[in-house]
Write an enzyme that holds these catalytic residues in place. Structure first.
Site, PDB file in Angstrom:
ATOM      1  N   ARG A  35       1.144  -0.770  -0.180  1.00 27.51           N
ATOM      2  CA  ARG A  35      -0.532  -0.183   0.132  1.00 27.51           C
ATOM      3  C   ARG A  35       0.900   1.370   0.065  1.00 27.51           C
ATOM      4  NH1 ARG A  35      -4.117  -1.705   4.876  1.00 27.51           N
ATOM      5  NH2 ARG A  35      -5.002  -3.261   3.885  1.00 27.51           N
ATOM      6  N   ARG A  39      -3.526   6.123   0.347  1.00 29.09           N
ATOM      7  CA  ARG A  39      -4.331   7.296   0.791  1.00 29.09           C
ATOM      8  C   ARG A  39      -3.142   8.219   1.963  1.00 29.09           C
ATOM      9  NH1 ARG A  39      -8.937   4.143   3.760  1.00 29.09           N
ATOM     10  NH2 ARG A  39      -7.550   2.601   3.683  1.00 29.09           N
ATOM     11  N   ARG A  48      -6.769  11.269  -7.075  1.00 28.66           N
ATOM     12  CA  ARG A  48      -7.929  10.304  -7.003  1.00 28.66           C
ATOM     13  C   ARG A  48      -8.764  11.127  -7.105  1.00 28.66           C
ATOM     14  NH1 ARG A  48      -8.987   5.058  -4.518  1.00 28.66           N
ATOM     15  NH2 ARG A  48     -10.923   6.123  -4.672  1.00 28.66           N
ATOM     16  N   ASP A  84      -6.958  -3.581  -7.118  1.00 27.26           N
ATOM     17  CA  ASP A  84      -7.460  -4.015  -6.054  1.00 27.26           C
ATOM     18  C   ASP A  84      -7.539  -5.398  -6.206  1.00 27.26           C
ATOM     19  OD1 ASP A  84      -8.595  -2.825  -3.728  1.00 27.26           O
ATOM     20  OD2 ASP A  84      -9.782  -4.563  -4.867  1.00 27.26           O
ATOM     21  N   TYR A 159     -14.882 -13.702  -0.115  1.00 26.44           N
ATOM     22  CA  TYR A 159     -15.365 -11.755   0.055  1.00 26.44           C
ATOM     23  C   TYR A 159     -16.556 -12.312  -0.948  1.00 26.44           C
ATOM     24  CZ  TYR A 159     -12.236  -8.129   1.132  1.00 26.44           C
ATOM     25  OH  TYR A 159     -11.532  -7.672   1.908  1.00 26.44           O
TER      26      TYR A 159
END
Length: 352
Positions: A35, A39, A48, A84, A159
């Site tokens: 990552r 962010r 973004r 992702d 998921y």
């Protein structure tokens, strides 16, 4: 490039990162962060702004810019392809979305054999943007290697069966224990989809690949070996002939480290819970290790960060190969300058 061709080594072949993955002598311990493109970077948040996550993963211009940002800012030894783990599922038509503050949410969870019909084969045309973005990236990166990225079959299955993030995995485990044939067929299909996704990345120019089994730590070793490892091994085996290093990472997987290596990884990722010298004992010889600074340490003082980083480097001193990383992803509120300083510290302390 196909798996049967023998292309000239890429400009990144002699990079510190790829040498460490191959367990060869390195000029310094290579560093990259999971990552690292995300962010924590203000430039990421700016580019973004107003763009949904899944859309950003399908636009070659954004993929390229976001992947390059941490390389420019931190001087890391490898870039990781911005994506992702659910991108290949979305590409084959699964009705899902990434909801802010929640994560991937699946509209129609897979609970029955009939639901498997949702999972068709993935083609290169389904993810054309991957090929285009990696072409752009490898030209920009030059001698800096690019790591390909995919979710492992178990984590994807979790998921799909749960319908979203879970802390108990009750539906996934219920299928695994209660209908093992359906479970095996589900993971086998996901192994094929994951393999196709990684092959697209490798053939476009990725120098290594990492399989994220983020949720594997929820499993007992016997269950992992019997019900999960065959699918992961199928993925690793299917890309072995390309000759690129294969990395396997999960969270809370201290009891699974040897099995994760046995699944076919060349490099085993280790979270912060197990010191690297102990992890090496568990994994056994013939594998490089990646890790494993606790990401929360980056919120403390520079002195404390360097002391903890030194502990990681000392524990790694006897390893056959070591790639410095965090024990999990960079947390969103991390100070980017702390990451830049950490890269510089590791490079300086390990210069040969």
């Amino acid at each position: 490039m196909s798996a049967n061709e023998n292309p000239q080594p890429s400009p990144a072949y002699d990079s510190a990162f790829l040498k460490a993955c191959r367990r060869e002598p390195v000029p310094h311990t290579p560093v990259w962060f999971m990552r690292q493109a995300g962010r924590s970077l203000p430039e990421y948040r700016k580019v973004r702004e107003g763009v949904p996550m899944l859309e950003s993963c399908t636009r070659p211009d954004l993929i390229t810019e976001i992947t390059l940002q941490p390389v420019r800012r931190h001087g890391v030894d490898a870039a990781i392809y911005f994506s992702d783990i659910v991108v290949p599922l979305k590409a084959i038509g699964i009705d899902l979305d990434i909801k802010p503050g929640v994560g991937p949410v699946v509209a129609h969870p897979i609970r029955t054999r009939a639901d498997l019909a949702q999972l068709r084969e993935l083609t290169a045309e389904d993810v054309w943007y991957v090929t285009e973005a990696i072409g752009l990236l490898t030209r920009e990166l030059g001698a800096t290697p690019l790591i390909g990225f995919a979710g492992a079959p178990f984590t994807l299955a979790s998921y799909l069966v749960e319908g979203g993030p879970s802390r108990t995995y009750e539906n996934a485990k219920a299928m695994m224990y209660g209908d093992p044939e359906l479970w095996a067929d589900l993971l086998d299909r996901l192994a094929d989809i994951t393999t196709a996704f990684l092959k697209v990345q490798i053939e476009a120019g990725a120098s290594a690949v990492q399989l994220f089994d983020s949720w594997a730590g929820a499993l007992a070793p016997a269950d992992y070996r019997h019900s999960v490892m065959p699918a992961s091994a199928k993925v690793f085996d299917a890309v072995a002939s390309y000759g690129v290093p294969r990395i396997h990472f999960g969270v809370g997987t201290g009891e699974l480290l040897r099995l994760m290596g046995e699944a076919g990884a060349d490099v085993v990722g280790v979270d912060w819970r197990v010191p690297l010298d102990e992890a090496a004992r568990r994994v056994g010889p013939g594998k490089a290790l990646q890790g494993n600074l606790d990401p929360t340490i980056l919120f403390t003082t520079r002195k404390a960060v360097e002391e903890k980083a030194r502990e990681v480097l000392d524990a790694a001193a006897g390893l056959e190969g070591h790639v410095f990383n965090l024990g999990h992803g960079v947390m969103p509120s991390t100070d980017p300058d702390a990451l830049t300083r950490l890269v510089e510290y590791v490079h300086t302390q390990t210069a040969r």
